[in-house]
Design a protein around this motif. Structure first.
Motif, PDB file in Angstrom:
ATOM      1  N   UNK A 123       0.970  -1.058  -0.261  1.00 31.07           N
ATOM      2  CA  UNK A 123       0.098   0.202  -0.431  1.00 31.07           C
ATOM      3  C   UNK A 123       0.897   1.472   0.292  1.00 31.07           C
ATOM      4  N   UNK A 124       2.276   0.718   0.396  1.00 28.54           N
ATOM      5  CA  UNK A 124       3.327   2.031   0.444  1.00 28.54           C
ATOM      6  C   UNK A 124       3.295   2.665   1.812  1.00 28.54           C
ATOM      7  N   UNK A 125       2.667   2.830   2.840  1.00 28.55           N
ATOM      8  CA  UNK A 125       2.558   3.776   3.381  1.00 28.55           C
ATOM      9  C   UNK A 125       2.788   2.745   4.856  1.00 28.55           C
ATOM     10  N   UNK A 126       3.672   2.869   4.895  1.00 30.25           N
ATOM     11  CA  UNK A 126       5.207   1.008   6.284  1.00 30.25           C
ATOM     12  C   UNK A 126       5.097   2.417   7.328  1.00 30.25           C
ATOM     13  N   UNK A 127       4.649   3.255   7.707  1.00 26.40           N
ATOM     14  CA  UNK A 127       5.558   3.487   9.538  1.00 26.40           C
ATOM     15  C   UNK A 127       5.077   3.228  10.827  1.00 26.40           C
ATOM     16  N   UNK A 128       3.807   2.875  10.881  1.00 26.98           N
ATOM     17  CA  UNK A 128       4.271   2.091  12.346  1.00 26.98           C
ATOM     18  C   UNK A 128       5.610   0.640  12.656  1.00 26.98           C
ATOM     19  N   UNK A 129       5.625  -0.103  11.575  1.00 27.28           N
ATOM     20  CA  UNK A 129       6.289  -0.797  12.243  1.00 27.28           C
ATOM     21  C   UNK A 129       7.863  -0.918  12.120  1.00 27.28           C
ATOM     22  N   UNK A 130       8.061   0.264  11.776  1.00 27.74           N
ATOM     23  CA  UNK A 130      10.055   0.922  11.103  1.00 27.74           C
ATOM     24  C   UNK A 130       9.631   1.693  12.377  1.00 27.74           C
ATOM     25  N   UNK A 131       8.904   2.402  12.714  1.00 31.57           N
ATOM     26  CA  UNK A 131       9.318   3.820  13.813  1.00 31.57           C
ATOM     27  C   UNK A 131       9.630   3.583  15.111  1.00 31.57           C
TER      28      UNK A 131
END
Length: 252
Positions: free
Chosen positions: A149-157
């Motif tokens: 989906x292109x959005x991938x913030x929470x797992x990496x933050x």
């Protein structure tokens, strides 16, 4: 035609959505993938839209890397996390190609809810992120979300925050930009090999990237003049509404 809905009003709404996504990115530091996807999916075919958004997402993160510098030492020290982004992105990209649209809507709606909850319960997430295996899992999850989906913030933050908390903030920002741009760089050849990314998508993606960059510049200029907490809550409220709309679209 890829996007037969290109009527004047729809085109105006699309440009506005991309500008808003860029402004949110420039002011709050996130939003290109999440905001643009949730808005544009109401206007255009979902799978083609998510493919086209690969370009503005990648360009916005590369722009951050230009300003902060590529965090080579961080990537070297945590190579397994960054390596896991690649197979994760391939899985996510092929998942985008094969899953039903209703499943895609539900996945994106659920992702938005998780994103909003992760912002509310950051301290609890950081406790989980301290476990050694979290780096491996978050790398794969970030790749899958980035490719899908292109959005991938929470797992990496949380993972990257814990690894860079004793470093200058630019290292964290650069690490996040690298973690978000790698899946987009993997998506392009994967979609080309699958025969799903041609000249028309390339042109539309390039135009979308230009609009987002304009919004990013506006957001950077507006940042000192906006009440940050109120603006962030406004964006969160918008995302919550869009999550509900996507869930309705999936069911009906």
């Amino acid at each position: 035609m890829l996007f037969p809905e290109f009527r004047p009003l729809v085109l105006l709404l699309a440009v506005g959505s991309l500008l808003v996504a860029g402004i949110v990115k420039g002011t709050l530091g996130f939003g290109v993938g999440l905001v643009s996807a949730t808005l544009l999916l109401q206007l255009f075919p979902p799978k083609s839209t998510l493919m086209v958004l690969m370009f503005p997402i990648a360009v916005s993160e590369i722009g951050l890397l230009v300003t902060t510098g590529v965090p080579w030492q961080l990537m070297h020290d945590h190579w397994l996390f960054f390596l896991c982004l690649v197979p994760g992105a391939i899985i996510g990209t092929f998942g985008l190609l094969v899953v039903p649209v209703s499943t895609l809507y539900l996945a994106l709606s659920g992702y938005i809810i998780v994103f909003l909850l992760s912002q509310r319960y950051e301290s609890h997430i950081y406790q989980v992120a301290e476990h050694r295996e979290f780096g491996l899992m978050s790398g794969i999850a970030t790749g899958i979300l980035g490719g899908g989906v292109g959005a991938a913030g929470p797992p990496a933050v949380p993972y990257l925050y814990l690894q860079t908390r004793d470093s200058p903030r630019a290292v964290f920002i650069g690490g996040m930009a690298a973690a978000l741009v790698v899946p987009q760089l993997v998506r392009l050849p994967t979609l080309v090999v699958a025969g799903r990314f041609g000249l028309q998508k390339f042109i539309l993606g390039s135009l979308a990237a230009i609009i987002v960059l304009v919004g990013l510049a506006l957001g950077t200029r507006l940042r000192p003049h906006l009440p940050n907490n109120q603006f962030e809550r406004l964006v969160q409220g918008l995302l919550l509404l869009m999550a509900g709309q996507l869930a309705i679209d999936a069911v009906f």
